[in-house]
Design a protein around this motif. Structure first.
Motif, PDB file in Angstrom:
ATOM      1  N   GLY A 173       0.829  -1.209   0.000  1.00 52.33           N
ATOM      2  CA  GLY A 173       0.000   0.000   0.000  1.00 52.33           C
ATOM      3  C   GLY A 173       0.858   1.252   0.000  1.00 52.33           C
ATOM      4  O   GLY A 173       0.649   2.170   0.788  1.00 52.33           O
ATOM      5  N   GLY A 182       0.749   0.927  -5.075  1.00 52.41           N
ATOM      6  CA  GLY A 182      -0.335   0.025  -4.686  1.00 52.41           C
ATOM      7  C   GLY A 182      -1.613   0.796  -4.353  1.00 52.41           C
ATOM      8  O   GLY A 182      -2.718   0.368  -4.717  1.00 52.41           O
ATOM      9  N   MET A 215       1.864  -4.639   4.692  1.00 55.39           N
ATOM     10  CA  MET A 215       2.459  -5.316   5.864  1.00 55.39           C
ATOM     11  C   MET A 215       2.668  -4.412   7.063  1.00 55.39           C
ATOM     12  O   MET A 215       2.758  -4.892   8.196  1.00 55.39           O
ATOM     13  CB  MET A 215       3.771  -5.993   5.487  1.00 55.39           C
ATOM     14  CG  MET A 215       4.910  -5.059   5.174  1.00 55.39           C
ATOM     15  SD  MET A 215       6.398  -6.039   4.840  1.00 55.39           S
ATOM     16  CE  MET A 215       7.577  -4.735   4.595  1.00 55.39           C
ATOM     17  N   GLY A 228       7.593  -2.292  -3.822  1.00 50.16           N
ATOM     18  CA  GLY A 228       8.561  -1.216  -3.757  1.00 50.16           C
ATOM     19  C   GLY A 228      10.016  -1.623  -3.598  1.00 50.16           C
ATOM     20  O   GLY A 228      10.366  -2.800  -3.616  1.00 50.16           O
ATOM     21  N   HIS A 279      23.022   4.782   3.638  1.00 52.14           N
ATOM     22  CA  HIS A 279      22.297   4.641   4.898  1.00 52.14           C
ATOM     23  C   HIS A 279      22.908   3.463   5.664  1.00 52.14           C
ATOM     24  O   HIS A 279      23.427   2.532   5.048  1.00 52.14           O
ATOM     25  CB  HIS A 279      20.826   4.298   4.639  1.00 52.14           C
ATOM     26  CG  HIS A 279      20.066   5.390   3.950  1.00 52.14           C
ATOM     27  ND1 HIS A 279      19.605   6.506   4.595  1.00 52.14           N
ATOM     28  CD2 HIS A 279      19.658   5.519   2.662  1.00 52.14           C
ATOM     29  CE1 HIS A 279      18.961   7.282   3.737  1.00 52.14           C
ATOM     30  NE2 HIS A 279      18.980   6.701   2.559  1.00 52.14           N
ATOM     31  N   TRP A 308      21.553   0.958   6.954  1.00 50.32           N
ATOM     32  CA  TRP A 308      20.976  -0.343   6.626  1.00 50.32           C
ATOM     33  C   TRP A 308      21.301  -0.821   5.218  1.00 50.32           C
ATOM     34  O   TRP A 308      20.963  -1.919   4.832  1.00 50.32           O
ATOM     35  CB  TRP A 308      19.466  -0.330   6.835  1.00 50.32           C
ATOM     36  CG  TRP A 308      18.782   0.884   6.271  1.00 50.32           C
ATOM     37  CD1 TRP A 308      18.527   2.051   6.928  1.00 50.32           C
ATOM     38  CD2 TRP A 308      18.289   1.077   4.939  1.00 50.32           C
ATOM     39  NE1 TRP A 308      17.909   2.945   6.099  1.00 50.32           N
ATOM     40  CE2 TRP A 308      17.743   2.375   4.873  1.00 50.32           C
ATOM     41  CE3 TRP A 308      18.247   0.270   3.803  1.00 50.32           C
ATOM     42  CZ2 TRP A 308      17.171   2.887   3.726  1.00 50.32           C
ATOM     43  CZ3 TRP A 308      17.675   0.786   2.643  1.00 50.32           C
ATOM     44  CH2 TRP A 308      17.150   2.082   2.623  1.00 50.32           C
ATOM     45  N   GLY A 344      11.139   7.099  -8.469  1.00 47.09           N
ATOM     46  CA  GLY A 344      10.466   8.309  -7.987  1.00 47.09           C
ATOM     47  C   GLY A 344       9.038   8.050  -7.548  1.00 47.09           C
ATOM     48  O   GLY A 344       8.377   7.117  -8.009  1.00 47.09           O
ATOM     49  N   TYR A 345       8.585   8.930  -6.641  1.00 45.69           N
ATOM     50  CA  TYR A 345       7.218   8.802  -6.097  1.00 45.69           C
ATOM     51  C   TYR A 345       6.179   8.847  -7.215  1.00 45.69           C
ATOM     52  O   TYR A 345       5.262   8.027  -7.279  1.00 45.69           O
ATOM     53  CB  TYR A 345       6.897   9.974  -5.167  1.00 45.69           C
ATOM     54  CG  TYR A 345       7.769  10.145  -3.951  1.00 45.69           C
ATOM     55  CD1 TYR A 345       8.247   9.053  -3.224  1.00 45.69           C
ATOM     56  CD2 TYR A 345       8.068  11.434  -3.477  1.00 45.69           C
ATOM     57  CE1 TYR A 345       9.018   9.238  -2.085  1.00 45.69           C
ATOM     58  CE2 TYR A 345       8.835  11.621  -2.344  1.00 45.69           C
ATOM     59  CZ  TYR A 345       9.318  10.531  -1.648  1.00 45.69           C
ATOM     60  OH  TYR A 345      10.073  10.721  -0.525  1.00 45.69           O
ATOM     61  N   SER A 365       6.288   6.020  -9.755  1.00 44.99           N
ATOM     62  CA  SER A 365       5.790   4.779  -9.152  1.00 44.99           C
ATOM     63  C   SER A 365       4.262   4.799  -9.124  1.00 44.99           C
ATOM     64  O   SER A 365       3.610   3.811  -9.477  1.00 44.99           O
ATOM     65  CB  SER A 365       6.338   4.626  -7.727  1.00 44.99           C
ATOM     66  OG  SER A 365       7.743   4.507  -7.771  1.00 44.99           O
TER      67      SER A 365
HETATM   68  C1  FAD Z   1      15.378   5.401   1.302  1.00 42.15           C
HETATM   69  C2  FAD Z   1      14.646   5.823   0.077  1.00 42.15           C
HETATM   70  C3  FAD Z   1      14.460   7.175  -0.188  1.00 42.15           C
HETATM   71  C4  FAD Z   1      13.766   7.593  -1.337  1.00 42.15           C
HETATM   72  N1  FAD Z   1      13.584   8.917  -1.539  1.00 42.15           N
HETATM   73  C5  FAD Z   1      12.857   9.338  -2.595  1.00 42.15           C
HETATM   74  C6  FAD Z   1      12.598  10.734  -2.777  1.00 42.15           C
HETATM   75  O1  FAD Z   1      13.032  11.565  -1.992  1.00 42.15           O
HETATM   76  N2  FAD Z   1      11.863  11.117  -3.842  1.00 42.15           N
HETATM   77  C7  FAD Z   1      11.357  10.211  -4.727  1.00 42.15           C
HETATM   78  O2  FAD Z   1      10.670  10.620  -5.685  1.00 42.15           O
HETATM   79  N3  FAD Z   1      11.589   8.884  -4.584  1.00 42.15           N
HETATM   80  C8  FAD Z   1      12.323   8.422  -3.543  1.00 42.15           C
HETATM   81  N4  FAD Z   1      12.584   7.089  -3.385  1.00 42.15           N
HETATM   82  C9  FAD Z   1      12.237   6.169  -4.466  1.00 42.15           C
HETATM   83  C10 FAD Z   1      10.786   5.670  -4.627  1.00 42.15           C
HETATM   84  O3  FAD Z   1      10.131   6.453  -5.548  1.00 42.15           O
HETATM   85  C11 FAD Z   1       9.957   5.539  -3.427  1.00 42.15           C
HETATM   86  O4  FAD Z   1      10.552   4.544  -2.672  1.00 42.15           O
HETATM   87  C12 FAD Z   1       8.464   5.190  -3.706  1.00 42.15           C
HETATM   88  O5  FAD Z   1       7.844   5.156  -2.465  1.00 42.15           O
HETATM   89  C13 FAD Z   1       8.241   3.905  -4.459  1.00 42.15           C
HETATM   90  O6  FAD Z   1       6.852   3.622  -4.535  1.00 42.15           O
HETATM   91  P1  FAD Z   1       6.300   2.132  -4.479  1.00 42.15           P
HETATM   92  O7  FAD Z   1       4.833   2.186  -4.353  1.00 42.15           O
HETATM   93  O8  FAD Z   1       6.888   1.348  -5.576  1.00 42.15           O
HETATM   94  O9  FAD Z   1       6.937   1.546  -3.128  1.00 42.15           O
HETATM   95  P2  FAD Z   1       6.601   1.991  -1.614  1.00 42.15           P
HETATM   96  O10 FAD Z   1       6.048   3.351  -1.567  1.00 42.15           O
HETATM   97  O11 FAD Z   1       7.830   1.679  -0.823  1.00 42.15           O
HETATM   98  O12 FAD Z   1       5.438   0.993  -1.197  1.00 42.15           O
HETATM   99  C14 FAD Z   1       5.650  -0.377  -1.052  1.00 42.15           C
HETATM  100  C15 FAD Z   1       4.771  -0.867   0.088  1.00 42.15           C
HETATM  101  O13 FAD Z   1       4.790  -2.289   0.108  1.00 42.15           O
HETATM  102  C16 FAD Z   1       4.856  -2.732   1.457  1.00 42.15           C
HETATM  103  N5  FAD Z   1       5.404  -4.097   1.418  1.00 42.15           N
HETATM  104  C17 FAD Z   1       6.670  -4.501   1.120  1.00 42.15           C
HETATM  105  N6  FAD Z   1       6.749  -5.847   1.114  1.00 42.15           N
HETATM  106  C18 FAD Z   1       5.503  -6.324   1.414  1.00 42.15           C
HETATM  107  C19 FAD Z   1       4.947  -7.627   1.551  1.00 42.15           C
HETATM  108  N7  FAD Z   1       5.693  -8.722   1.365  1.00 42.15           N
HETATM  109  N8  FAD Z   1       3.623  -7.748   1.869  1.00 42.15           N
HETATM  110  C20 FAD Z   1       2.847  -6.635   2.049  1.00 42.15           C
HETATM  111  N9  FAD Z   1       3.332  -5.378   1.948  1.00 42.15           N
HETATM  112  C21 FAD Z   1       4.646  -5.213   1.611  1.00 42.15           C
HETATM  113  C22 FAD Z   1       5.707  -1.688   2.141  1.00 42.15           C
HETATM  114  O14 FAD Z   1       5.470  -1.655   3.530  1.00 42.15           O
HETATM  115  C23 FAD Z   1       5.250  -0.399   1.446  1.00 42.15           C
HETATM  116  O15 FAD Z   1       4.187   0.218   2.113  1.00 42.15           O
HETATM  117  C24 FAD Z   1      13.270   6.637  -2.256  1.00 42.15           C
HETATM  118  C25 FAD Z   1      13.469   5.281  -1.995  1.00 42.15           C
HETATM  119  C26 FAD Z   1      14.135   4.871  -0.846  1.00 42.15           C
HETATM  120  C27 FAD Z   1      14.320   3.405  -0.582  1.00 42.15           C
END
Ligand code: FAD
Length: 468
Positions: A9, A13, A32, A138, A222, A224, A353-354, A357
């Motif tokens: 989510g 998502g 999760m 993600g 970072h 981690w 990127g946000y 994505s």
């Molecule tokens: C540390 C970091 C900093 C970033 N900073 C930026 C920024 O400043 N600007 C920018 O544009 N982009 C940034 N990004 C890149 C990226 O665009 C973002 O991470 C964005 O949130 C990706 O969207 P998403 O929906 O693919 O993943 P997410 O927004 O991460 O969503 C994935 C979701 O899936 C959940 N999940 C994971 N595994 C499971 C599972 N097995 N079962 C159920 N749920 C699960 C997670 O809890 C999370 O809520 C960054 C990435 C990282 C890692």
């Protein structure tokens, strides 16, 4: 009607779930958090922004990300509605109050009658009786699910770090200095012996370049992330630190090349750029993955002869990330070819990127909804920001001409992903001949106008198909 399952989510998502639910199809959204956390998320809110609060430029006339915002608004995006409602002042950028934004997405999803939210980790491949699933977990996908996806694809089809080399717009490379040639004129599969652009350096230029790399400001990892220096992907500044000649024997080796602009002079070192997309508009700097800060990259890489005026579609980086070799693994509607009941969305598909994505989540949601309703939904035209981004993920990228590690890396939306204009603007509104920055702006305006026209046509077809 059977539900569509969305796993994750986040930005993608939440948007996918919304798009499906708006078609009155039941959705089960599995997130999760807070049962299990990631290393970067801090709350249990949906669509949490893990770092900056900026959605970048909101200029839809001359900026590719602004265009993507506008297209998403026209496509009824929940993420854009929540962003617009929670805007904070940021000049020409769209920045948001992160808590208000996440709360708005969470409330809209929770209150939608077609959506059920399940707070649980999907710790392996989704159950076989879920016949339509969107995986949007993600860059920090939980290890158990990542391992299951890796097993269902292939050993090297899922990467856990990206190692990004900068990408340059071809039309900003000075061809009076650089030249096309593959080493030893080797054609290789799909090549013609002149597949690389080569930029020559003298000894003095090389020495100054190595000094600049060593002195340049770097981004730290970072805690981690650990230090993921892996086979063949050392950052160039780390190579430079290992010895003055290391780069000259690695990505900058000058062998097998003759500079047609000065055939008698042997370059001391060479930077090679390789075509990155089928359109031939983007070239990546081979072997130049780096942790240098973005400003430093622009400054230092523009000292390379031929790149003095380089415009970068993407700068280099090295991050913890989880993403598929999407051009090989996914079909045009984002389904995993090997297991078509699984669709992918968000950063795991190789966008960055946000906003990107969320946009891929929007498309995955629409594809899944159309499939459930028995409709045909063609991908949006390649001339739109959505189509250009999808093209990068599902087919626009070209593999290297050499056998070697896969070359697909995450990408933000940018104009280099769009097919060039058949007839670019040459004259301004008063008939004056356009030059320099005015010509560049006019070209961007023409690209965005074409995109919004083509999107409107595509949406019209979409509605016709839905009505039939
Ligand atoms: C540390 C970091 C900093 C970033 N900073 C930026 C920024 O400043 N600007 C920018 O544009 N982009 C940034 N990004 C890149 C990226 O665009 C973002 O991470 C964005 O949130 C990706 O969207 P998403 O929906 O693919 O993943 P997410 O927004 O991460 O969503 C994935 C979701 O899936 C959940 N999940 C994971 N595994 C499971 C599972 N097995 N079962 C159920 N749920 C699960 C997670 O809890 C999370 O809520 C960054 C990435 C990282 C890692």
């Amino acid at each position: 009607m059977r539900p569509i399952h969305v796993v994750g989510g986040g930005l993608a998502g939440s948007e996918a779930a919304w798009q499906i639910a708006q078609r009155d199809i039941p959705v089960h959204l599995h997130e999760m958090r807070p049962v299990r956390n990631t290393a970067a998320h801090k709350t249990d809110g949906l669509a949490e922004l893990v770092c900056s609060n900026s959605f970048r430029s909101d200029d839809c006339a001359t900026n590719a990300i602004g265009l993507l915002h506008e297209e998403m608004r026209r496509l009824g995006s929940l993420v854009m509605q929540a962003a617009d409602a929670n805007q904070v002042p940021a000049g020409g950028a769209l920045a948001v109050d992160r808590d208000g934004f996440s709360a708005a997405v969470t409330a809209a999803i929770a209150n939608h009658p077609a959506i059920e939210v399940h707070r649980e980790e999907i710790a392996g491949l989704p159950p076989a009786d879920w016949d339509s699933v969107i995986v949007a977990t993600g860059p920090l996908t939980s290890p158990a699910l990542a391992e299951a996806i890796r097993a269902a694809t292939r050993e090297d089809a899922l990467a856990f770090f990206d190692a990004i080399a900068p990408i340059v717009h071809r039309d900003s490379i000075d061809l009076d200095v650089a030249w096309f040639q593959s080493r030893y004129d080797k054609a290789g599969p799909g090549g013609d012996g002149a597949d690389y652009l080569n930029c020559p350096l003298t000894r003095a230029q090389y020495d100054a370049f190595v000094d600049a790399l060593i002195a340049g400001d770097k981004v730290s990892f970072h805690d981690w992330e650990n230090t993921p220096y892996f086979d063949g992907c050392l950052p160039i500044e780390v190579m430079a630190e290992r010895g003055r000649e290391t780069l000259r024997h690695g990505p900058m080796k000058p062998v097998g090349l003759t500079n047609p602009h000065a055939p008698q002079e042997k370059p001391y070192a060479v930077v090679q750029l390789r075509q990155d997309n089928r359109l031939g508009t983007l070239f990546n700097m081979v072997g130049f993955q780096t942790k240098l800060k973005h400003g430093e990259q622009t400054r230092i890489f523009r000292t390379i002869p031929g790149l003095q005026k380089a415009e970068f579609a993407r700068l280099g980086g090295l991050h913890r990330n989880t993403f598929l070799n999407a051009p090989k693994l996914l079909d045009a509607s984002l389904r995993l070819r090997a297991v078509p009941r699984l669709r992918f969305a968000g950063q795991i598909t190789g966008c960055e990127g946000y906003v990107e994505s969320a946009a891929i989540g929007l498309m995955a949601g629409r594809f899944a909804a159309a499939e459930r309703l028995g409709e045909a939904l063609a991908p949006p035209p390649a001339t739109t920001a959505h189509g250009a981004l999808l093209g990068h993920i599902t087919g626009g990228h070209i593999e290297t001409i050499d056998a070697g590690p896969r070359s697909f890396q995450p990408m933000n939306v940018n104009f280099g992903l769009f097919p060039p204009l058949a007839h670019g603007p040459t004259r301004g509104p008063d008939g004056e001949r356009l030059r320099g920055p005015a010509k560049t702006v006019a070209k961007k305006r023409a690209l965005t106008a074409r995109a919004l026209d083509d999107l409107a046509r595509w949406m019209g077809h979409d509605r016709v198909a839905a009505a039939e």
